[in-house]
Design a protein around this motif. Structure first.
Motif, mmCIF file in Angstrom:
data_model
loop_
_atom_site.group_PDB
_atom_site.id
_atom_site.type_symbol
_atom_site.label_atom_id
_atom_site.label_comp_id
_atom_site.label_asym_id
_atom_site.label_seq_id
_atom_site.Cartn_x
_atom_site.Cartn_y
_atom_site.Cartn_z
ATOM 1 N N ASN A 158 -24.595 -33.364 72.599
ATOM 2 C CA ASN A 158 -24.550 -33.280 73.898
ATOM 3 C C ASN A 158 -24.377 -31.092 72.108
ATOM 4 O O ASN A 158 -23.956 -30.863 70.823
ATOM 5 N N ALA A 159 -25.531 -29.992 72.502
ATOM 6 C CA ALA A 159 -25.549 -28.710 71.876
ATOM 7 C C ALA A 159 -24.533 -28.557 71.704
ATOM 8 O O ALA A 159 -23.830 -27.660 72.982
ATOM 9 N N SER A 160 -24.404 -28.241 70.248
ATOM 10 C CA SER A 160 -23.057 -26.694 70.135
ATOM 11 C C SER A 160 -22.688 -25.909 70.669
ATOM 12 O O SER A 160 -22.152 -24.847 70.768
ATOM 13 N N GLY A 161 -24.566 -25.501 69.969
ATOM 14 C CA GLY A 161 -25.556 -24.159 69.671
ATOM 15 C C GLY A 161 -25.146 -23.578 67.724
ATOM 16 O O GLY A 161 -25.167 -22.716 68.449
ATOM 17 N N LEU A 162 -24.024 -24.353 67.426
ATOM 18 C CA LEU A 162 -24.766 -24.183 66.288
ATOM 19 C C LEU A 162 -25.746 -24.776 65.790
ATOM 20 O O LEU A 162 -25.510 -25.872 65.784
ATOM 21 N N ARG A 163 -26.717 -23.979 65.446
ATOM 22 C CA ARG A 163 -27.543 -24.777 64.781
ATOM 23 C C ARG A 163 -27.825 -26.402 63.446
ATOM 24 O O ARG A 163 -28.052 -27.540 63.956
ATOM 25 N N LEU A 165 -24.949 -27.442 62.628
ATOM 26 C CA LEU A 165 -23.982 -28.458 62.999
ATOM 27 C C LEU A 165 -24.494 -29.184 63.703
ATOM 28 O O LEU A 165 -24.149 -31.006 63.413
ATOM 29 N N ASP A 166 -24.874 -28.931 64.424
ATOM 30 C CA ASP A 166 -25.880 -30.447 65.606
ATOM 31 C C ASP A 166 -26.813 -30.947 65.001
ATOM 32 O O ASP A 166 -27.149 -31.734 65.302
ATOM 33 N N HIS A 167 -27.526 -29.902 64.140
ATOM 34 C CA HIS A 167 -28.580 -31.063 62.998
ATOM 35 C C HIS A 167 -27.934 -31.729 62.727
ATOM 36 O O HIS A 167 -28.595 -33.334 61.981
ATOM 37 N N GLU A 168 -26.630 -31.405 61.362
ATOM 38 C CA GLU A 168 -25.916 -32.475 60.906
ATOM 39 C C GLU A 168 -26.081 -33.958 61.707
ATOM 40 O O GLU A 168 -25.530 -34.790 60.733
ATOM 41 N N ARG A 169 -25.250 -33.416 62.750
ATOM 42 C CA ARG A 169 -24.556 -34.818 63.587
ATOM 43 C C ARG A 169 -25.542 -35.507 64.545
ATOM 44 O O ARG A 169 -25.417 -36.660 64.004
ATOM 45 N N LEU A 170 -27.095 -34.366 64.770
ATOM 46 C CA LEU A 170 -28.297 -35.329 65.151
ATOM 47 C C LEU A 170 -28.810 -36.408 63.372
ATOM 48 O O LEU A 170 -28.857 -38.073 63.788
#
Length: 240
Positions: A158-163, A165-170
């Motif tokens: 789920n997108a956090s809006g912090l690019r 962070l989202d990249h790292e999570r994916l």
């Protein structure tokens, strides 16, 4: 197929100029932008017309049309399968519903932490986490010979809006798919996983290159141009 989608887009765009099919009153600016984008998206229209659960089906269709990974008789694991569009494509292409009696019958297993609506020709592990040993055990029971020929992953957090962070999570999710491949992918097998471009993409590519003979990046036309979404296509899995 792509010309059909384009013709549908031209026709539907002309209609949408004459009337507003969705009521926008009370919606936020972000919601209005999303609705306008959906209304003008030829892949959304094509998904409805061809009874796919979402537009992402066309990403897998394009990749498989070019690289021919999904063959009749193959066993496929679809990670993050909900709502099930990639599993739909896989069912059709590996003949897991047995619709083509003259072709080998394959197997499709969809996994998601969310609920997946039933799909003829697919075995579904809803509310299952691919990082859990219990999920690995369930897969080994369901897979013919306890091995898959192809692993698919269109998962995303789920997108956090912090690019970043989202990249790292994916990327972390992609690495968990590679851990799964180590356990269930057949030698010579293939894998497709979605990632968002960023600083850790090289780390993910290095891990893939240590496991597969051939690794490349693809961006199908159904991936929006403004999106950082890309896919790694990895072929010829080698057991280390």
């Amino acid at each position: 197929m792509w010309k059909r989608i384009q013709r549908s887009f031209i026709h539907m765009s002309a209609v949408s100029l004459k009337k507003t099919p969705l009521h926008m009153k009370g919606k936020s600016a972000a919601d209005q932008r999303w609705l306008v984008r959906q209304l003008s998206d030829p892949f959304v229209k094509a998904a409805h017309a061809q009874n796919y659960r979402c537009r992402s089906a066309f990403k897998l269709i394009e990749i498989d049309d070019k690289y021919r990974l999904l063959k009749p008789g193959s066993s496929v694991v679809d990670c993050g399968a909900a709502p099930g569009a990639w599993s739909q494509v896989a069912v059709q292409r590996v003949n897991s519903a047995g619709e083509s009696v003259d072709l080998p019958k394959g197997s499709v297993i969809g996994i998601d932490i969310l609920r997946i609506s039933p799909l003829d020709g697919a075995q579904l592990l809803s509310n299952h986490d691919i990082t859990e040993p219990s999920t690995h055990m369930a897969l080994e029971r369901l897979l013919p010979g306890a091995r898959a020929d192809v692993i698919l992953s269109d998962m995303a957090p789920n997108a956090s809006g912090l690019r970043e962070l989202d990249h790292e999570r994916l990327v972390t999710m992609c690495l968990s798919v590679l851990d799964l491949a180590d356990k269930v992918l057949r030698p010579g097998g293939s894998l497709i996983c979605k990632y968002w471009d960023g600083a850790l993409a090289h780390k993910l590519q290095q891990r893939l290159s240590s496991m597969f003979q051939d690794v490349k990046t693809v961006k199908p036309r159904a991936s929006r141009k403004e999106s950082a979404e890309l896919f790694f296509l990895a072929r010829m899995f080698r057991i280390r």
